[in-house]
Write a protein that holds these residues in place. Sequence first.
Motif, PDB file in Angstrom:
ATOM      1  N   PHE A   1      42.555  38.987  40.197  1.00 26.79           N
ATOM      2  CA  PHE A   1      40.868  39.548  40.747  1.00 26.79           C
ATOM      3  C   PHE A   1      39.710  38.991  39.718  1.00 26.79           C
ATOM      4  CE2 PHE A   1      44.141  42.493  42.277  1.00 26.79           C
ATOM      5  CZ  PHE A   1      44.252  42.218  43.664  1.00 26.79           C
ATOM      6  N   SER A   2      38.599  38.917  40.284  1.00 18.70           N
ATOM      7  CA  SER A   2      37.440  38.636  39.537  1.00 18.70           C
ATOM      8  C   SER A   2      36.511  39.975  39.752  1.00 18.70           C
ATOM      9  CB  SER A   2      36.654  37.396  39.905  1.00 18.70           C
ATOM     10  OG  SER A   2      35.216  37.210  39.338  1.00 18.70           O
TER      11      SER A   2
ATOM     12  N   TYR B   1      45.209  36.892  46.929  1.00 21.96           N
ATOM     13  CA  TYR B   1      44.365  38.067  46.241  1.00 21.96           C
ATOM     14  C   TYR B   1      43.095  37.632  46.507  1.00 21.96           C
ATOM     15  CZ  TYR B   1      48.887  38.484  43.771  1.00 21.96           C
ATOM     16  OH  TYR B   1      50.290  38.893  43.689  1.00 21.96           O
ATOM     17  N   LEU B   2      42.374  38.500  47.151  1.00 21.79           N
ATOM     18  CA  LEU B   2      40.821  38.506  47.368  1.00 21.79           C
ATOM     19  C   LEU B   2      40.195  39.086  46.421  1.00 21.79           C
ATOM     20  CD1 LEU B   2      41.304  39.133  51.306  1.00 21.79           C
ATOM     21  CD2 LEU B   2      41.244  36.887  50.306  1.00 21.79           C
ATOM     22  N   SER B   3      39.114  38.654  46.002  1.00 20.60           N
ATOM     23  CA  SER B   3      38.001  39.453  45.092  1.00 20.60           C
ATOM     24  C   SER B   3      36.656  39.491  45.997  1.00 20.60           C
ATOM     25  CB  SER B   3      37.765  38.247  43.978  1.00 20.60           C
ATOM     26  OG  SER B   3      39.086  38.325  43.155  1.00 20.60           O
TER      27      SER B   3
ATOM     28  N   GLN C   1      47.684  41.912  57.033  1.00 22.34           N
ATOM     29  CA  GLN C   1      47.838  43.064  56.476  1.00 22.34           C
ATOM     30  C   GLN C   1      47.563  43.291  55.084  1.00 22.34           C
ATOM     31  OE1 GLN C   1      49.459  45.960  58.426  1.00 22.34           O
ATOM     32  NE2 GLN C   1      48.586  46.907  56.326  1.00 22.34           N
ATOM     33  N   PRO C   2      46.578  44.270  54.700  1.00 24.10           N
ATOM     34  CA  PRO C   2      46.439  44.595  53.353  1.00 24.10           C
ATOM     35  C   PRO C   2      47.772  45.462  52.581  1.00 24.10           C
ATOM     36  CG  PRO C   2      45.255  46.040  54.602  1.00 24.10           C
ATOM     37  CD  PRO C   2      45.961  45.089  55.594  1.00 24.10           C
ATOM     38  N   VAL C   3      47.737  45.060  51.694  1.00 22.62           N
ATOM     39  CA  VAL C   3      49.228  45.486  50.905  1.00 22.62           C
ATOM     40  C   VAL C   3      48.888  46.235  49.644  1.00 22.62           C
ATOM     41  CG1 VAL C   3      50.846  44.238  52.039  1.00 22.62           C
ATOM     42  CG2 VAL C   3      49.985  43.360  50.074  1.00 22.62           C
ATOM     43  N   TRP C   4      47.829  46.144  48.716  1.00 24.10           N
ATOM     44  CA  TRP C   4      47.546  46.479  47.698  1.00 24.10           C
ATOM     45  C   TRP C   4      45.943  46.365  47.465  1.00 24.10           C
ATOM     46  CZ3 TRP C   4      45.791  45.797  42.478  1.00 24.10           C
ATOM     47  CH2 TRP C   4      46.343  46.511  41.478  1.00 24.10           C
ATOM     48  N   PHE C   5      45.545  47.602  46.836  1.00 19.83           N
ATOM     49  CA  PHE C   5      44.151  47.753  46.587  1.00 19.83           C
ATOM     50  C   PHE C   5      43.690  47.828  45.042  1.00 19.83           C
ATOM     51  CE2 PHE C   5      44.888  49.695  50.662  1.00 19.83           C
ATOM     52  CZ  PHE C   5      44.353  48.930  51.430  1.00 19.83           C
ATOM     53  N   ALA C   6      42.920  46.715  44.456  1.00 20.88           N
ATOM     54  CA  ALA C   6      42.712  47.086  42.912  1.00 20.88           C
ATOM     55  C   ALA C   6      41.342  47.724  43.058  1.00 20.88           C
ATOM     56  CB  ALA C   6      41.973  45.600  42.516  1.00 20.88           C
ATOM     57  N   VAL C   7      41.572  48.695  41.956  1.00 16.37           N
ATOM     58  CA  VAL C   7      40.447  49.821  42.148  1.00 16.37           C
ATOM     59  C   VAL C   7      39.601  49.781  40.672  1.00 16.37           C
ATOM     60  CG1 VAL C   7      39.886  52.361  41.821  1.00 16.37           C
ATOM     61  CG2 VAL C   7      41.788  51.357  43.559  1.00 16.37           C
TER      62      VAL C   7
ATOM     63  N   GLY D   1      36.395  53.029  43.962  1.00 16.61           N
ATOM     64  CA  GLY D   1      35.758  51.808  44.241  1.00 16.61           C
ATOM     65  C   GLY D   1      36.569  50.743  44.230  1.00 16.61           C
ATOM     66  N   ILE D   2      36.750  49.787  45.538  1.00 12.65           N
ATOM     67  CA  ILE D   2      37.999  48.829  45.662  1.00 12.65           C
ATOM     68  C   ILE D   2      37.152  47.387  45.596  1.00 12.65           C
ATOM     69  CG2 ILE D   2      39.385  47.517  46.990  1.00 12.65           C
ATOM     70  CD1 ILE D   2      39.974  50.405  48.576  1.00 12.65           C
ATOM     71  N   TYR D   3      37.553  46.646  44.449  1.00 12.44           N
ATOM     72  CA  TYR D   3      36.980  45.210  44.330  1.00 12.44           C
ATOM     73  C   TYR D   3      37.848  44.238  44.355  1.00 12.44           C
ATOM     74  CZ  TYR D   3      39.172  45.194  39.757  1.00 12.44           C
ATOM     75  OH  TYR D   3      40.246  45.140  38.732  1.00 12.44           O
ATOM     76  N   GLY D   4      39.210  44.259  44.963  1.00  9.74           N
ATOM     77  CA  GLY D   4      40.050  43.429  45.027  1.00  9.74           C
ATOM     78  C   GLY D   4      41.214  43.898  46.109  1.00  9.74           C
ATOM     79  N   VAL D   5      41.538  43.053  46.816  1.00 10.41           N
ATOM     80  CA  VAL D   5      42.762  43.230  47.750  1.00 10.41           C
ATOM     81  C   VAL D   5      43.815  42.205  47.934  1.00 10.41           C
ATOM     82  CG1 VAL D   5      43.115  44.042  50.043  1.00 10.41           C
ATOM     83  CG2 VAL D   5      40.931  44.335  49.298  1.00 10.41           C
TER      84      VAL D   5
END
Length: 393
Positions: A188-189, A217-219, A239-245, A352-356
Amino acid sequence: MNEEFKEKLRNYVEGNLSTEEKERLEQELETIEEYKTLLEEESKSQRISFAGELPTDSTVHRSGNIIKKAKWKARLQNALAAVGIIIVGTIVCSVLSAIYFSSGKPDRMTVYREVTESVLAVTEPNLRLRSNSINGTPFFGAELKGELTKRIGSVEYYAGDIEVSFQFNQAGFPERKKLIDKPNFMAFSYPGSQLATAPGGWEKLDKLPEGTVSEVYLSLDRNYSTDEILNKFSDRDMQPVWFAVDTGFDNWEEQHGPDRVIGFPYEPVWHYNEMTFGQQNVTKQGWFIKGVSQSASSPMLESYGSADLRNQNFLNTLNLLKDYEKMANRIAGIGDLKIKERIEYLNKNGVGIYGVVVTGPTKEILKLRNEAWIKGLNLGEVRFWNWSNPGPR
């Protein structure tokens, strides 16, 4: 000496024997005297022999064999005693180990399993611990073995195995067999950073055929709340499966490396204190060991809602890891996770989520290309069509 011979001697002394009888008796007495002398000489000779003779080689050999046999017998007895002590010690340690790991509420085995599953869930995007078991070993140890899975499309694919050993409350370095490794790119960026995701992500996705499902992997362009992100996927066939916080250590222009990304899965790791338990059944399995079985149910989640419950579960997970920080750092294998500092940051700034990480039909994901809220894309794993999602809501 019989009575007849005594009578002859008496008559001989009294002079009552005839000349012929007297001569015969005297001959008998002389014979007896000779026998007596011979016996005395023989007896004396034997005493001298026993007192003065030196031991022969055969005597020495017999004595040596007796000593050797005695030594081996003593060694065998000592060895059997040592084996007995080891066996008894092993049994005692096994019982004490079982008591140690089964004590507490929840018991230590349950806690160690939760810690292992939680570490993987928050540090490994789209990787889960499944089909795991943890068993005690005799000398206050335990071994956890489990399968790792990765969701691509509608299917959770086998991604490898993991084994973690525990000694009391210390974890060893995990042994992994990976079939699907983590991406070899910066996943992620961080919003506002000059670092970009791997080039050509959208182009690679565009070249994939229609009948495929992808993991991407979406930034994102900024930090979003959990509610906002869930709403963005509620009407899409993916389907979202994981969230970068954002936990205060994610701007890699200021921090070190992408391995420190922390987040939470779409499907939470529920903990013991979050479960609702039914009736408990206890069965005796040994002198000091009891088996406990109990039904349990996790909280209900809305498919694209329940943001507060998801956020609280994430914080509960981090607090568990803080309580077992050394164990969590060892299992993660990426140095100090700085869990305490991350919790403080989240309590101050919120989630705060910045990547999925998203999975679904390749061509559906490709439709996100022109969305302004998506800053970049990295392509992960790709599989043939297996999609069974009901589609947009």
